[in-house]
Design a protein around this motif. Structure first.
Motif, PDB file in Angstrom:
ATOM      1  N   ILE A 163      21.639  62.086 -79.414  1.00 53.68           N
ATOM      2  CA  ILE A 163      21.775  60.379 -79.086  1.00 53.68           C
ATOM      3  C   ILE A 163      21.933  59.691 -80.801  1.00 53.68           C
ATOM      4  O   ILE A 163      21.192  60.287 -81.104  1.00 53.68           O
ATOM      5  N   SER A 164      22.579  59.844 -81.310  1.00 50.29           N
ATOM      6  CA  SER A 164      22.667  58.947 -82.683  1.00 50.29           C
ATOM      7  C   SER A 164      23.711  57.854 -82.736  1.00 50.29           C
ATOM      8  O   SER A 164      24.447  57.740 -82.243  1.00 50.29           O
ATOM      9  N   SER A 165      23.823  57.047 -83.764  1.00 50.40           N
ATOM     10  CA  SER A 165      24.506  56.611 -83.893  1.00 50.40           C
ATOM     11  C   SER A 165      26.248  56.561 -84.156  1.00 50.40           C
ATOM     12  O   SER A 165      27.092  56.381 -84.023  1.00 50.40           O
ATOM     13  N   SER A 166      25.949  58.111 -85.277  1.00 52.21           N
ATOM     14  CA  SER A 166      27.250  58.686 -85.953  1.00 52.21           C
ATOM     15  C   SER A 166      27.738  59.031 -84.357  1.00 52.21           C
ATOM     16  O   SER A 166      28.921  58.630 -84.552  1.00 52.21           O
ATOM     17  N   VAL A 167      27.256  59.358 -83.438  1.00 53.20           N
ATOM     18  CA  VAL A 167      28.062  60.083 -82.836  1.00 53.20           C
ATOM     19  C   VAL A 167      28.428  59.524 -81.594  1.00 53.20           C
ATOM     20  O   VAL A 167      29.556  59.445 -81.121  1.00 53.20           O
ATOM     21  N   ILE A 168      27.922  58.240 -80.774  1.00 50.97           N
ATOM     22  CA  ILE A 168      28.261  57.204 -80.224  1.00 50.97           C
ATOM     23  C   ILE A 168      29.638  56.837 -81.065  1.00 50.97           C
ATOM     24  O   ILE A 168      30.977  56.145 -80.055  1.00 50.97           O
ATOM     25  N   LYS A 169      29.508  56.729 -82.308  1.00 49.88           N
ATOM     26  CA  LYS A 169      31.029  56.033 -83.393  1.00 49.88           C
ATOM     27  C   LYS A 169      31.746  56.981 -82.785  1.00 49.88           C
ATOM     28  O   LYS A 169      32.835  56.354 -82.523  1.00 49.88           O
ATOM     29  N   GLU A 170      31.675  58.261 -83.454  1.00 48.86           N
ATOM     30  CA  GLU A 170      32.675  59.181 -82.868  1.00 48.86           C
ATOM     31  C   GLU A 170      33.579  58.352 -81.144  1.00 48.86           C
ATOM     32  O   GLU A 170      34.164  59.185 -80.714  1.00 48.86           O
ATOM     33  N   TYR A 171      32.100  58.892 -80.349  1.00 50.85           N
ATOM     34  CA  TYR A 171      33.286  58.857 -78.854  1.00 50.85           C
ATOM     35  C   TYR A 171      33.596  57.381 -79.421  1.00 50.85           C
ATOM     36  O   TYR A 171      35.080  57.074 -78.183  1.00 50.85           O
ATOM     37  N   LEU A 172      33.300  56.455 -79.544  1.00 48.07           N
ATOM     38  CA  LEU A 172      33.709  55.189 -79.405  1.00 48.07           C
ATOM     39  C   LEU A 172      35.574  55.541 -79.870  1.00 48.07           C
ATOM     40  O   LEU A 172      36.217  54.503 -79.325  1.00 48.07           O
ATOM     41  N   VAL A 173      35.432  55.587 -80.634  1.00 49.00           N
ATOM     42  CA  VAL A 173      36.646  56.312 -81.858  1.00 49.00           C
ATOM     43  C   VAL A 173      37.906  56.789 -80.629  1.00 49.00           C
ATOM     44  O   VAL A 173      38.512  56.341 -80.630  1.00 49.00           O
ATOM     45  N   LEU A 174      37.417  57.575 -79.742  1.00 52.45           N
ATOM     46  CA  LEU A 174      38.119  58.588 -78.784  1.00 52.45           C
ATOM     47  C   LEU A 174      38.329  58.090 -77.913  1.00 52.45           C
ATOM     48  O   LEU A 174      39.408  58.152 -76.952  1.00 52.45           O
ATOM     49  N   GLY A 175      37.212  56.414 -77.776  1.00 54.23           N
ATOM     50  CA  GLY A 175      38.035  55.909 -76.230  1.00 54.23           C
ATOM     51  C   GLY A 175      36.559  56.812 -75.011  1.00 54.23           C
ATOM     52  O   GLY A 175      37.083  55.583 -73.515  1.00 54.23           O
TER      53      GLY A 175
END
Length: 315
Positions: A163-175
Motif C-alpha cells: 500500500i503506497s500513495s503512488s499505487v493508490i494514485k495509479e488505481y484512481l487514474v484507472l477508476g
C-alpha cells in the motif's frame, strides 16, 4: 491536535515521539505508522508529533513538474485525517532549499533533539530524511542510540500488494475505486462548491450539480461515470457523477465534475459539498446522438440505484 506551518524558534516540548513523512492520502500504511507513534507516546505519557510537508518534495526537485491534480489529500484533508488518529502536534513545513540540503545529523540534533526533545522516532519501512536521504532508522540507531529509540514499521499490504500513495494514485487514474477504497480505508472524496454550469443536464432530463474543486492540487480520478453520494448541509444524497469533458455535447477543454442526484430538488448553488466516489460504472465516451446519450444516462441511473443496497453509505 495543534498544527503549525513552521518550526518553533525556541525549544517546544521536553519529550516526544516523532514520525516524519509526506503522508499523502493518510492511507492504511500511513495509519500503521501514525498509530504506533501515538501508542508509544501514550504509553510514556509524552507528546506525539508528525513532521510533514506543505508541498510535495518532488515539486522542489522538479519545479517544472505540473502539481495540479497531484495530491490524494491537500493540506486541509491531511490535517483532518492525521488528527483523527490521535496525533498531538502536526508540523507542515515547506520542503525548501533549507530542508532539502539539511544533513540528517543536523536534522536530528538541531530540530528533533533541540526543539522537540525526541525520545523515539517511528518511520515507515522505506522512509528516509535529511540531505541525500541519509537519515534512517539504522542511521539513528548507529549514531544516537543513547538518546533516541528508532523503530521501523513493517510494510502494509493488500492482497500481497504494498500500500503506497503512488499505487493508490495509479488505481484512481484507472477508476478502480475498489482498490482505492481498500487501501485508503475509506471512500475517496472530492471537496468543492456547487457552481452554475450550462444547464444542459437539465435539458436532457438529468439535472446535475456542477462541482468546482476546493483545491486544484486534488487528484481527480480517471474520466468516466461513477456511482457516488454527496454530503451537503448535513444530508447525504446518492447519485451518479460524470467526470470528463462531455464529448457528445461540447467537448470541453477542461474536466468537469457533474453529479445527478436521485430524488433531490433543493437549490444547493454556492454550497460547500463533499462528493464520495464509490464505483466506476463506465468510461466516458462520445455518443452519436443526444437520444443515445439520454438512453445511456438512464441505464447508468438504473444500474446505480440497483447497487445502492449493496454498498455502505457513511452517514
Amino acid at each position: 491536535m495543534k498544527f503549525f506551518y513552521n518550526f518553533p524558534e525556541v525549544p517546544f516540548i521536553d519529550q516526544s515521539v516523532i514520525t516524519i513523512g509526506m503522508f499523502d492520502g493518510v492511507h492504511l500504511g500511513h495509519a500503521k505508522v501514525l498509530t504506533e507513534c501515538v501508542k508509544i507516546a501514550q504509553k510514556k505519557g509524552i507528546s506525539s508529533i508528525v513532521i510533514s510537508f506543505s508541498n510535495h518534495p518532488s515539486s522542489y526537485f522538479n519545479p517544472n513538474l505540473e502539481s495540479k491534480n497531484s495530491l490524494l489529500s491537500p493540506d486541509k484533508e491531511k490535517i483532518q485525517w492525521i488528527e483523527s488518529l490521535g496525533i498531538d502536534f502536526l508540523f507542515m513545513i515547506p520542503f525548501d532549499h533549507y530542508i532539502a540540503h539539511l544533513p540528517a545529523k543536523n536534522f536530528i540534533e538541531d530540530i528533533l533533539l533541540a526543539k522537540f526533545g525526541i525520545s523515539d522516532l517511528v518511520l515507515g519501512y522505506d522512509n528516509r530524511f535529511g540531505f541525500q536521504r541519509k537519515g534512517s532508522v539504522d542511521f539513528v540507531n548507529e549514531h544516537y542510540s543513547d538518546l533516541i529509540h528508532a523503530y521501523s514499521i513493517d510494510v502494509a499490504k493488500l492482497e500481497e500488494e504494498i500500500i503506497s500513495s503512488s499505487v493508490i494514485k495509479e488505481y484512481l487514474v484507472l477508476g478502480n475505486l475498489t482498490k482505492t477504497t481498500s487501501m485508503l480505508g475509506r471512500n475517496y472524496s472530492l471537496h468543492g462548491k456547487v457552481v452554475h454550469g450550462n444547464h444542459q443536464g437539465r435539458e436532457l432530463g438529468f439535472p446535475t450539480a456542477n462541482i468546482e474543486l476546493e483545491n486544484s492540487d486534488k487528484l481527480i480520478p480517471g474520466l468516466g461515470v461513477y456511482l457516488s453520494y454527496l454530503k451537503v448541509d448535513g444530508n447525504t444524497v446518492c447519485g451518479v457523477t460524470n467526470i470528463g469533458n462531455r464529448p457528445t455535447i461540447t467537448k470541453d477543454k477542461y474536466i468537469s465534475i457533474e453529479t445527478h442526484l436521485f430524488d433531490f430538488q433543493e437549490d444547493i448553488y454556492d454550497k460547500e459539498v463533499e462528493l464520495f466516489l464509490l464505483e466506476k460504472i463506465r468510461d466516458e465516451k462520445k455518443f452519436n446522438s443526444l437520444p443515445e446519450l439520454i438512453a445511456q444516462i438512464s441505464a447508468d441511473v438504473q444500474y446505480a440505484k440497483s447497487q445502492l443496497t449493496k454498498i455502505h453509505i457513511a452517514s
